[in-house]
Scaffold this motif. Structure first.
Motif, short mmCIF file in Angstrom:
data_model
loop_
_atom_site.label_atom_id
_atom_site.label_comp_id
_atom_site.label_asym_id
_atom_site.label_seq_id
_atom_site.Cartn_x
_atom_site.Cartn_y
_atom_site.Cartn_z
N GLU A 35 11.00 39.57 81.10
CA GLU A 35 10.51 39.67 82.32
C GLU A 35 9.50 38.45 82.56
OE1 GLU A 35 11.54 41.39 84.93
OE2 GLU A 35 12.72 42.90 83.64
N ILE B 91 2.08 45.71 77.78
CA ILE B 91 3.53 45.68 77.75
C ILE B 91 4.21 45.23 76.42
CG2 ILE B 91 3.10 44.18 79.81
CD1 ILE B 91 3.57 41.61 78.68
N GLN C 239 9.62 43.27 77.26
CA GLN C 239 9.25 42.98 78.70
C GLN C 239 8.54 41.62 78.65
OE1 GLN C 239 5.78 44.53 81.13
NE2 GLN C 239 7.45 45.46 82.18
N ASP D 7 4.58 49.36 79.63
CA ASP D 7 5.73 48.60 80.62
C ASP D 7 5.70 49.40 81.97
OD1 ASP D 7 6.17 46.65 78.78
OD2 ASP D 7 8.08 47.81 77.93
#
Length: 203
Positions: free
Chosen positions: A179, A171, A175, A64
Protein backbone atom coordinates in the motif's frame (compact mmCIF):
# COMPACT_ATOMS: atom_id res chain seq x y z
CA UNK A 1 -21.87 -5.18 23.49
CA UNK A 2 -23.24 -7.09 26.48
CA UNK A 3 -22.10 -10.47 27.76
CA UNK A 4 -24.64 -12.05 30.10
CA UNK A 5 -23.60 -14.67 32.65
CA UNK A 6 -25.76 -16.61 35.12
CA UNK A 7 -24.25 -16.48 38.61
CA UNK A 8 -24.40 -19.04 41.41
CA UNK A 9 -27.35 -17.29 43.08
CA UNK A 10 -29.47 -17.57 39.93
CA UNK A 11 -29.10 -13.93 38.97
CA UNK A 12 -27.38 -12.38 36.01
CA UNK A 13 -24.07 -10.60 35.72
CA UNK A 14 -24.05 -8.38 32.64
CA UNK A 15 -20.75 -7.08 31.33
CA UNK A 16 -21.45 -4.01 29.21
CA UNK A 17 -18.52 -2.73 27.19
CA UNK A 18 -18.17 -0.23 24.36
CA UNK A 19 -15.04 0.35 22.32
CA UNK A 20 -14.21 2.96 19.74
CA UNK A 21 -12.68 2.80 16.31
CA UNK A 22 -10.21 4.91 14.39
CA UNK A 23 -10.95 8.33 12.94
CA UNK A 24 -10.09 9.30 9.40
CA UNK A 25 -6.87 10.95 8.35
CA UNK A 26 -6.99 14.58 7.24
CA UNK A 27 -4.90 17.13 5.39
CA UNK A 28 -2.83 17.92 8.46
CA UNK A 29 -2.42 14.71 10.44
CA UNK A 30 -3.15 11.02 10.85
CA UNK A 31 -6.47 9.91 12.33
CA UNK A 32 -6.79 9.25 16.05
CA UNK A 33 -6.83 5.67 17.36
CA UNK A 34 -9.68 3.97 19.25
CA UNK A 35 -11.83 7.04 19.86
CA UNK A 36 -14.80 6.80 22.23
CA UNK A 37 -17.81 9.12 22.16
CA UNK A 38 -19.50 11.06 24.95
CA UNK A 39 -19.34 9.83 28.53
CA UNK A 40 -18.16 6.31 27.66
CA UNK A 41 -15.19 5.12 29.71
CA UNK A 42 -12.79 2.22 29.38
CA UNK A 43 -13.35 -0.23 32.25
CA UNK A 44 -10.04 -1.14 33.95
CA UNK A 45 -9.12 -4.74 33.20
CA UNK A 46 -8.56 -5.58 36.87
CA UNK A 47 -12.07 -4.38 37.77
CA UNK A 48 -13.61 -6.30 34.88
CA UNK A 49 -11.88 -9.57 35.74
CA UNK A 50 -12.78 -9.19 39.41
CA UNK A 51 -16.49 -8.58 38.80
CA UNK A 52 -17.19 -10.84 35.83
CA UNK A 53 -16.22 -14.41 34.86
CA UNK A 54 -13.89 -13.34 32.05
CA UNK A 55 -10.17 -13.14 31.40
CA UNK A 56 -8.90 -10.52 28.98
CA UNK A 57 -6.54 -12.28 26.57
CA UNK A 58 -5.73 -9.32 24.34
CA UNK A 59 -6.37 -5.59 24.31
CA UNK A 60 -4.40 -3.88 21.59
CA UNK A 61 -4.54 -1.64 18.57
CA UNK A 62 -5.62 -3.56 15.46
CA UNK A 63 -2.71 -3.63 13.04
CA UNK A 64 -3.49 -2.46 9.48
CA UNK A 65 -7.02 -1.36 10.42
CA UNK A 66 -6.40 2.28 9.48
CA UNK A 67 -6.88 3.19 5.83
CA UNK A 68 -3.59 3.79 3.97
CA UNK A 69 -2.94 7.38 2.94
CA UNK A 70 -0.52 10.28 2.96
CA UNK A 71 -2.24 10.76 6.30
CA UNK A 72 -3.05 7.31 7.67
CA UNK A 73 -6.43 6.56 9.19
CA UNK A 74 -6.51 5.87 12.91
CA UNK A 75 -6.58 2.28 14.14
CA UNK A 76 -9.36 0.34 15.81
CA UNK A 77 -8.77 -2.17 18.59
CA UNK A 78 -8.85 -5.90 19.26
CA UNK A 79 -10.34 -6.91 22.59
CA UNK A 80 -10.48 -10.64 23.37
CA UNK A 81 -12.52 -11.96 26.28
CA UNK A 82 -12.10 -15.55 27.39
CA UNK A 83 -15.34 -16.78 28.98
CA UNK A 84 -14.77 -18.59 32.27
CA UNK A 85 -18.39 -19.81 32.36
CA UNK A 86 -21.17 -20.25 29.80
CA UNK A 87 -22.99 -17.08 28.78
CA UNK A 88 -24.86 -15.19 26.08
CA UNK A 89 -23.64 -12.41 23.83
CA UNK A 90 -25.61 -9.41 22.63
CA UNK A 91 -23.65 -7.27 20.21
CA UNK A 92 -24.09 -4.72 17.46
CA UNK A 93 -21.03 -3.83 15.40
CA UNK A 94 -22.21 -2.12 12.22
CA UNK A 95 -20.12 -1.04 9.20
CA UNK A 96 -19.12 -4.62 8.40
CA UNK A 97 -20.17 -4.54 4.75
CA UNK A 98 -19.27 -0.94 3.88
CA UNK A 99 -16.05 0.03 5.69
CA UNK A 100 -14.96 3.65 6.20
CA UNK A 101 -13.71 4.99 2.88
CA UNK A 102 -10.63 7.06 2.14
CA UNK A 103 -10.60 10.29 0.14
CA UNK A 104 -8.32 11.94 -2.43
CA UNK A 105 -6.52 8.66 -3.13
CA UNK A 106 -6.59 7.35 0.43
CA UNK A 107 -7.56 3.72 1.06
CA UNK A 108 -10.47 2.27 2.97
CA UNK A 109 -10.13 1.05 6.54
CA UNK A 110 -10.87 -2.39 7.89
CA UNK A 111 -14.45 -2.85 9.04
CA UNK A 112 -15.85 -3.99 12.39
CA UNK A 113 -15.89 -7.71 13.21
CA UNK A 114 -16.99 -9.95 16.04
CA UNK A 115 -15.34 -13.37 16.08
CA UNK A 116 -15.94 -16.31 18.41
CA UNK A 117 -12.78 -18.40 18.82
CA UNK A 118 -13.91 -21.85 19.89
CA UNK A 119 -12.01 -24.23 22.15
CA UNK A 120 -11.46 -26.57 19.17
CA UNK A 121 -9.54 -23.76 17.37
CA UNK A 122 -12.35 -23.04 14.91
CA UNK A 123 -13.59 -19.47 14.47
CA UNK A 124 -17.10 -18.14 13.84
CA UNK A 125 -17.51 -14.66 12.34
CA UNK A 126 -20.79 -13.24 13.59
CA UNK A 127 -23.17 -10.94 11.67
CA UNK A 128 -23.34 -7.28 12.61
CA UNK A 129 -26.02 -7.86 15.26
CA UNK A 130 -26.65 -10.88 17.50
CA UNK A 131 -29.06 -11.43 20.40
CA UNK A 132 -28.48 -14.01 23.14
CA UNK A 133 -25.82 -15.79 21.09
CA UNK A 134 -24.59 -18.73 23.23
CA UNK A 135 -20.95 -18.78 24.27
CA UNK A 136 -19.35 -21.62 26.18
CA UNK A 137 -16.73 -21.80 28.87
CA UNK A 138 -13.33 -21.45 27.18
CA UNK A 139 -14.65 -19.60 24.13
CA UNK A 140 -12.96 -16.31 23.31
CA UNK A 141 -15.11 -13.39 22.15
CA UNK A 142 -13.00 -11.14 19.93
CA UNK A 143 -14.28 -7.62 19.29
CA UNK A 144 -12.36 -6.06 16.38
CA UNK A 145 -13.26 -2.45 15.62
CA UNK A 146 -12.63 -0.69 12.34
CA UNK A 147 -10.25 2.11 11.58
CA UNK A 148 -10.63 5.43 9.82
CA UNK A 149 -10.19 6.05 6.10
CA UNK A 150 -6.91 7.31 4.68
CA UNK A 151 -6.35 10.78 3.24
CA UNK A 152 -4.29 11.27 0.08
CA UNK A 153 -2.01 8.99 -1.91
CA UNK A 154 -0.26 6.48 0.40
CA UNK A 155 2.85 6.57 -1.79
CA UNK A 156 3.20 10.26 -0.86
CA UNK A 157 3.52 9.42 2.84
CA UNK A 158 7.01 10.40 4.01
CA UNK A 159 9.28 7.38 4.33
CA UNK A 160 10.20 8.23 7.92
CA UNK A 161 6.52 8.05 8.87
CA UNK A 162 6.08 4.67 7.17
CA UNK A 163 9.23 3.52 8.97
CA UNK A 164 7.84 4.74 12.31
CA UNK A 165 4.51 2.98 11.72
CA UNK A 166 6.35 -0.26 10.96
CA UNK A 167 8.53 0.05 14.06
CA UNK A 168 5.50 0.68 16.28
CA UNK A 169 3.56 -2.22 14.74
CA UNK A 170 0.74 0.00 13.43
CA UNK A 171 1.18 -1.42 9.94
CA UNK A 172 2.48 -4.78 8.77
CA UNK A 173 5.39 -5.32 6.37
CA UNK A 174 2.81 -6.46 3.81
CA UNK A 175 0.84 -3.21 4.04
CA UNK A 176 4.03 -1.17 3.93
CA UNK A 177 5.07 -2.92 0.72
CA UNK A 178 1.70 -3.23 -1.02
CA UNK A 179 0.00 0.00 0.00
CA UNK A 180 2.82 2.44 0.74
CA UNK A 181 5.16 1.40 -2.06
CA UNK A 182 8.25 0.86 0.06
CA UNK A 183 10.98 -1.74 -0.23
CA UNK A 184 12.10 -3.64 2.86
CA UNK A 185 15.42 -5.23 3.64
CA UNK A 186 15.67 -8.91 4.62
CA UNK A 187 15.64 -7.89 8.30
CA UNK A 188 12.38 -5.96 7.86
CA UNK A 189 13.91 -2.48 7.95
CA UNK A 190 13.06 0.06 5.29
CA UNK A 191 15.44 0.43 2.31
CA UNK A 192 15.17 4.16 1.69
CA UNK A 193 17.06 4.29 -1.60
CA UNK A 194 15.18 1.37 -3.16
CA UNK A 195 11.89 2.79 -1.87
CA UNK A 196 12.56 6.17 -3.48
CA UNK A 197 13.37 4.46 -6.78
CA UNK A 198 10.21 2.35 -6.66
CA UNK A 199 8.04 5.32 -5.84
CA UNK A 200 9.51 7.33 -8.73
CA UNK A 201 8.62 4.69 -11.32
CA UNK A 202 5.35 4.98 -13.29
CA UNK A 203 2.58 2.87 -11.81
Amino acid sequence: AHIKFLDAAGGYRILADTEGGGWGGNNFDDGEHAMLFGEVRVIPIEVMEMRYPVRLRQYSLRQDSGGPGRSRGGLGIIKDYECLTDGELNAGLDRQVCPPQGILGGGEALSNRTVIKKTDSTEVVLPSKVTDYPVRKGDVISFQTGGGGGYGNPWARPLEMVERDLRQGLISPEQATNEYGVVLNADGTLDRRASEVRRSEPV
